[in-house]
Design a protein around this motif. Structure first.
Motif, PDB file in Angstrom:
ATOM      1  N   CYS A   1       2.248  -4.232  -6.149  1.00  0.00           N
ATOM      2  CA  CYS A   1       2.345  -4.254  -4.693  1.00  0.00           C
ATOM      3  C   CYS A   1       3.065  -5.519  -4.238  1.00  0.00           C
ATOM      4  O   CYS A   1       2.738  -6.629  -4.686  1.00  0.00           O
ATOM      5  CB  CYS A   1       0.945  -4.202  -4.081  1.00  0.00           C
ATOM      6  N   THR A   2       4.046  -5.353  -3.339  1.00  0.00           N
ATOM      7  CA  THR A   2       4.723  -6.516  -2.761  1.00  0.00           C
ATOM      8  C   THR A   2       3.883  -7.100  -1.624  1.00  0.00           C
ATOM      9  O   THR A   2       3.470  -6.374  -0.712  1.00  0.00           O
ATOM     10  CB  THR A   2       6.114  -6.137  -2.228  1.00  0.00           C
ATOM     11  N   GLU A   3       3.612  -8.389  -1.701  1.00  0.00           N
ATOM     12  CA  GLU A   3       3.008  -9.127  -0.594  1.00  0.00           C
ATOM     13  C   GLU A   3       4.136  -9.975  -0.021  1.00  0.00           C
ATOM     14  O   GLU A   3       4.528 -10.984  -0.593  1.00  0.00           O
ATOM     15  CB  GLU A   3       1.834  -9.981  -1.072  1.00  0.00           C
ATOM     16  N   SER A   4       4.640  -9.564   1.126  1.00  0.00           N
ATOM     17  CA  SER A   4       5.955 -10.003   1.559  1.00  0.00           C
ATOM     18  C   SER A   4       5.994 -11.417   2.126  1.00  0.00           C
ATOM     19  O   SER A   4       6.996 -12.121   1.968  1.00  0.00           O
ATOM     20  CB  SER A   4       6.496  -9.022   2.604  1.00  0.00           C
ATOM     21  N   THR A   5       4.958 -11.845   2.811  1.00  0.00           N
ATOM     22  CA  THR A   5       5.021 -13.154   3.459  1.00  0.00           C
ATOM     23  C   THR A   5       4.918 -14.310   2.470  1.00  0.00           C
ATOM     24  O   THR A   5       5.376 -15.416   2.759  1.00  0.00           O
ATOM     25  CB  THR A   5       3.921 -13.292   4.524  1.00  0.00           C
ATOM     26  N   THR A   6       4.338 -14.076   1.304  1.00  0.00           N
ATOM     27  CA  THR A   6       4.244 -15.135   0.297  1.00  0.00           C
ATOM     28  C   THR A   6       5.216 -14.925  -0.853  1.00  0.00           C
ATOM     29  O   THR A   6       5.244 -15.729  -1.782  1.00  0.00           O
ATOM     30  CB  THR A   6       2.813 -15.229  -0.268  1.00  0.00           C
ATOM     31  N   GLY A   7       5.990 -13.845  -0.817  1.00  0.00           N
ATOM     32  CA  GLY A   7       6.927 -13.573  -1.904  1.00  0.00           C
ATOM     33  C   GLY A   7       6.234 -13.282  -3.219  1.00  0.00           C
ATOM     34  O   GLY A   7       6.756 -13.604  -4.287  1.00  0.00           O
ATOM     35  N   SER A   8       5.072 -12.631  -3.162  1.00  0.00           N
ATOM     36  CA  SER A   8       4.271 -12.370  -4.359  1.00  0.00           C
ATOM     37  C   SER A   8       4.289 -10.891  -4.721  1.00  0.00           C
ATOM     38  O   SER A   8       4.492 -10.023  -3.874  1.00  0.00           O
ATOM     39  CB  SER A   8       2.816 -12.799  -4.133  1.00  0.00           C
ATOM     40  N   ILE A   9       4.047 -10.629  -5.995  1.00  0.00           N
ATOM     41  CA  ILE A   9       3.836  -9.264  -6.469  1.00  0.00           C
ATOM     42  C   ILE A   9       2.437  -9.209  -7.072  1.00  0.00           C
ATOM     43  O   ILE A   9       2.102  -9.974  -7.986  1.00  0.00           O
ATOM     44  CB  ILE A   9       4.897  -8.848  -7.491  1.00  0.00           C
ATOM     45  N   LEU A  10       1.617  -8.330  -6.529  1.00  0.00           N
ATOM     46  CA  LEU A  10       0.211  -8.212  -6.902  1.00  0.00           C
ATOM     47  C   LEU A  10       0.028  -7.015  -7.826  1.00  0.00           C
ATOM     48  O   LEU A  10       0.810  -6.058  -7.792  1.00  0.00           O
ATOM     49  CB  LEU A  10      -0.639  -8.016  -5.644  1.00  0.00           C
ATOM     50  N   THR A  11      -1.019  -7.059  -8.656  1.00  0.00           N
ATOM     51  CA  THR A  11      -1.289  -5.944  -9.560  1.00  0.00           C
ATOM     52  C   THR A  11      -2.779  -5.591  -9.574  1.00  0.00           C
ATOM     53  O   THR A  11      -3.641  -6.438  -9.330  1.00  0.00           O
ATOM     54  CB  THR A  11      -0.858  -6.249 -11.010  1.00  0.00           C
ATOM     55  N   ALA A  12      -3.033  -4.318  -9.873  1.00  0.00           N
ATOM     56  CA  ALA A  12      -4.401  -3.825 -10.066  1.00  0.00           C
ATOM     57  C   ALA A  12      -4.326  -2.564 -10.910  1.00  0.00           C
ATOM     58  O   ALA A  12      -3.286  -1.901 -10.971  1.00  0.00           O
ATOM     59  CB  ALA A  12      -5.068  -3.534  -8.731  1.00  0.00           C
ATOM     60  N   GLN A  13      -5.420  -2.226 -11.548  1.00  0.00           N
ATOM     61  CA  GLN A  13      -5.502  -1.008 -12.356  1.00  0.00           C
ATOM     62  C   GLN A  13      -6.059   0.132 -11.520  1.00  0.00           C
ATOM     63  O   GLN A  13      -7.127   0.005 -10.919  1.00  0.00           O
ATOM     64  CB  GLN A  13      -6.376  -1.230 -13.587  1.00  0.00           C
ATOM     65  N   ALA A  14      -5.340   1.242 -11.491  1.00  0.00           N
ATOM     66  CA  ALA A  14      -5.765   2.428 -10.765  1.00  0.00           C
ATOM     67  C   ALA A  14      -6.488   3.388 -11.705  1.00  0.00           C
ATOM     68  O   ALA A  14      -6.279   3.382 -12.920  1.00  0.00           O
ATOM     69  CB  ALA A  14      -4.558   3.122 -10.139  1.00  0.00           C
ATOM     70  N   PRO A  15      -7.361   4.242 -11.173  1.00  0.00           N
ATOM     71  CA  PRO A  15      -8.079   5.199 -12.027  1.00  0.00           C
ATOM     72  C   PRO A  15      -7.142   6.223 -12.683  1.00  0.00           C
ATOM     73  O   PRO A  15      -7.391   6.653 -13.802  1.00  0.00           O
ATOM     74  CB  PRO A  15      -9.036   5.891 -11.057  1.00  0.00           C
ATOM     75  N   GLN A  16      -6.079   6.641 -11.985  1.00  0.00           N
ATOM     76  CA  GLN A  16      -5.153   7.644 -12.494  1.00  0.00           C
ATOM     77  C   GLN A  16      -3.725   7.090 -12.451  1.00  0.00           C
ATOM     78  O   GLN A  16      -3.413   6.247 -11.607  1.00  0.00           O
ATOM     79  CB  GLN A  16      -5.218   8.941 -11.675  1.00  0.00           C
ATOM     80  N   PRO A  17      -2.850   7.573 -13.299  1.00  0.00           N
ATOM     81  CA  PRO A  17      -1.446   7.154 -13.232  1.00  0.00           C
ATOM     82  C   PRO A  17      -0.751   7.736 -12.016  1.00  0.00           C
ATOM     83  O   PRO A  17      -1.195   8.740 -11.430  1.00  0.00           O
ATOM     84  CB  PRO A  17      -0.841   7.697 -14.536  1.00  0.00           C
ATOM     85  N   GLY A  18       0.327   7.105 -11.631  1.00  0.00           N
ATOM     86  CA  GLY A  18       1.113   7.613 -10.512  1.00  0.00           C
ATOM     87  C   GLY A  18       1.990   8.770 -10.926  1.00  0.00           C
ATOM     88  O   GLY A  18       2.272   8.986 -12.111  1.00  0.00           O
ATOM     89  N   LEU A  19       2.435   9.541  -9.950  1.00  0.00           N
ATOM     90  CA  LEU A  19       3.398  10.603 -10.208  1.00  0.00           C
ATOM     91  C   LEU A  19       4.716  10.012 -10.699  1.00  0.00           C
ATOM     92  O   LEU A  19       5.144   8.950 -10.241  1.00  0.00           O
ATOM     93  CB  LEU A  19       3.673  11.389  -8.917  1.00  0.00           C
ATOM     94  N   THR A  20       5.368  10.707 -11.613  1.00  0.00           N
ATOM     95  CA  THR A  20       6.704  10.310 -12.033  1.00  0.00           C
ATOM     96  C   THR A  20       7.683  10.590 -10.899  1.00  0.00           C
ATOM     97  O   THR A  20       7.715  11.700 -10.352  1.00  0.00           O
ATOM     98  CB  THR A  20       7.135  11.100 -13.285  1.00  0.00           C
ATOM     99  N   LEU A  21       8.459   9.594 -10.513  1.00  0.00           N
ATOM    100  CA  LEU A  21       9.385   9.751  -9.394  1.00  0.00           C
ATOM    101  C   LEU A  21      10.582  10.593  -9.812  1.00  0.00           C
ATOM    102  O   LEU A  21      11.190  10.357 -10.869  1.00  0.00           O
ATOM    103  CB  LEU A  21       9.852   8.380  -8.901  1.00  0.00           C
ATOM    104  N   ALA A  22      10.924  11.554  -8.987  1.00  0.00           N
ATOM    105  CA  ALA A  22      12.065  12.409  -9.262  1.00  0.00           C
ATOM    106  C   ALA A  22      13.368  11.681  -8.956  1.00  0.00           C
ATOM    107  O   ALA A  22      13.407  10.742  -8.165  1.00  0.00           O
ATOM    108  CB  ALA A  22      11.984  13.687  -8.423  1.00  0.00           C
ATOM    109  N   ARG A  23      14.429  12.124  -9.630  1.00  0.00           N
ATOM    110  CA  ARG A  23      15.782  11.656  -9.354  1.00  0.00           C
ATOM    111  C   ARG A  23      16.630  12.863  -9.001  1.00  0.00           C
ATOM    112  O   ARG A  23      16.269  13.998  -9.314  1.00  0.00           O
ATOM    113  CB  ARG A  23      16.371  10.935 -10.571  1.00  0.00           C
ATOM    114  N   PRO A  24      17.774  12.651  -8.345  1.00  0.00           N
ATOM    115  CA  PRO A  24      18.594  13.812  -7.976  1.00  0.00           C
ATOM    116  C   PRO A  24      19.186  14.512  -9.201  1.00  0.00           C
ATOM    117  O   PRO A  24      19.306  13.931 -10.254  1.00  0.00           O
ATOM    118  CB  PRO A  24      19.698  13.184  -7.117  1.00  0.00           C
TER     119      PRO A  24
END
Length: 304
Positions: A281-304
């Motif tokens: 996750c981008t935290e924009s005001t501090t220029g940081s990238i945050l991380t956490a473990q989710a219970p399920q994986p994300g969907l694979t993003l489609a390409r054209p």
């Protein structure tokens, strides 16, 4: 009697932060319009992963695209006269960018060259495009936010078909922002920032939309921004102003809240990691990238 359980509240970890050498604590046209004239040294958005595990992010006020390696090392890929926001891969060599200033732009990663992809519609400029996603058929959905809000609910949702036909699906949105698709591709989730909510947009077989509804209602000084969906159909919602990322089930009930330990501008997110379960996750005001473990994986993003 059904009793709604309180969501789990988990604090993000800080994975990496923009090096000082890349920061520009100066005024910019973008900051004057969007941050009350306060000097903004960076404002991160648009996280997306390549197939090698590198994370790409945009820096809106300074027209930059960065690559962050799996071990957290930053490199500048492109810098141009624009205000880049969301990004998705066209293929391994090119990124498509929603650029508030210029419209849809294309970045050649190897050279850093940025060229127009779709700058205007019928010779008319967009209000200010924001975020984008492809479906499994190559259709591109993108938002045109501009300065719309409750005072001016005229933001737009577009679909660009593979044959080049551009459909305007909605034109009454008070600040359309992030977009994500359900696992079956039949529903589009639309972040409505100034309305402080997420809309549910059914995508009908004939290409139209109907019975658009309000799926989730938030609160606070801002509203939903970037979105993502996991393989179970849960919707993840970045909520700047609160510094949250909500994980919502199919009933829009909060299951998990990830909370930023740095700043409250949680703007956008992407799934990554070896098993696809790490939320970046981008935290924009501090220029940081945050991380956490989710219970399920994300969907694979489609390409054209």
């Amino acid at each position: 009697m059904f009793i709604l359980q309180a969501p789990d509240v988990i604090e993000f970890d800080v994975w990496t932060t923009m090096p000082d050498a890349y920061r520009r604590p100066q005024r910019s046209d973008w900051a004057d319009a969007n941050r009350g004239g306060v000097p903004v040294d960076s404002f991160l958005e648009g996280p997306v992963f390549d197939t090698q595990g590198n994370l790409y992010v945009t820096d809106i006020p300074w027209g930059r695209v960065f690559r962050v390696s799996p071990d957290g090392q930053w490199s500048l890929i492109a810098e141009y006269d624009g205000e880049p926001n969301g990004m998705k891969f066209l293929d391994d060599a090119r990124l498509l960018i929603t650029d508030y200033k210029n419209g849809l732009m294309m970045l050649d990663i190897a050279s850093g060259r940025v060229t127009p992809f779709l700058a205007r519609r019928n010779s008319e400029r967009f209000k200010g495009v924001n975020d984008l996603i492809f479906d499994a058929h190559g259709n591109l959905y993108f938002t045109d936010q501009g300065q719309s809000g409750l005072h001016d609910p005229s933001g737009r949702l577009y679909r660009l078909r593979p044959d080049g036909l551009l459909d305007q699906l909605l034109n009454n949105v008070p600040s359309p922002n992030g977009v994500a698709l359900s696992p079956d591709g039949r529903v589009l989730y639309l972040a409505v920032t100034r309305g402080n909510c997420v809309w549910r947009v059914p995508l009908l077989p004939d290409g139209s939309v109907s019975k658009v509804s309000q799926f989730f209602t938030s609160y606070g000084p801002s509203g939903p921004d970037g979105l993502a969906v996991d393989v179970e159909g849960n919707v993840l919602v970045c909520n700047p102003g609160l510094g949250y990322v909500w994980q919502l089930n199919h009933r829009a009930e909060p299951v998990t809240i990830w909370r930023s330990p740095r700043g409250a501008s949680t703007t956008n997110l992407a799934f990554g990691g070896a098993d696809g379960r790490t939320v970046f996750c981008t935290e924009s005001t501090t220029g940081s990238i945050l991380t956490a473990q989710a219970p399920q994986p994300g969907l694979t993003l489609a390409r054209p």
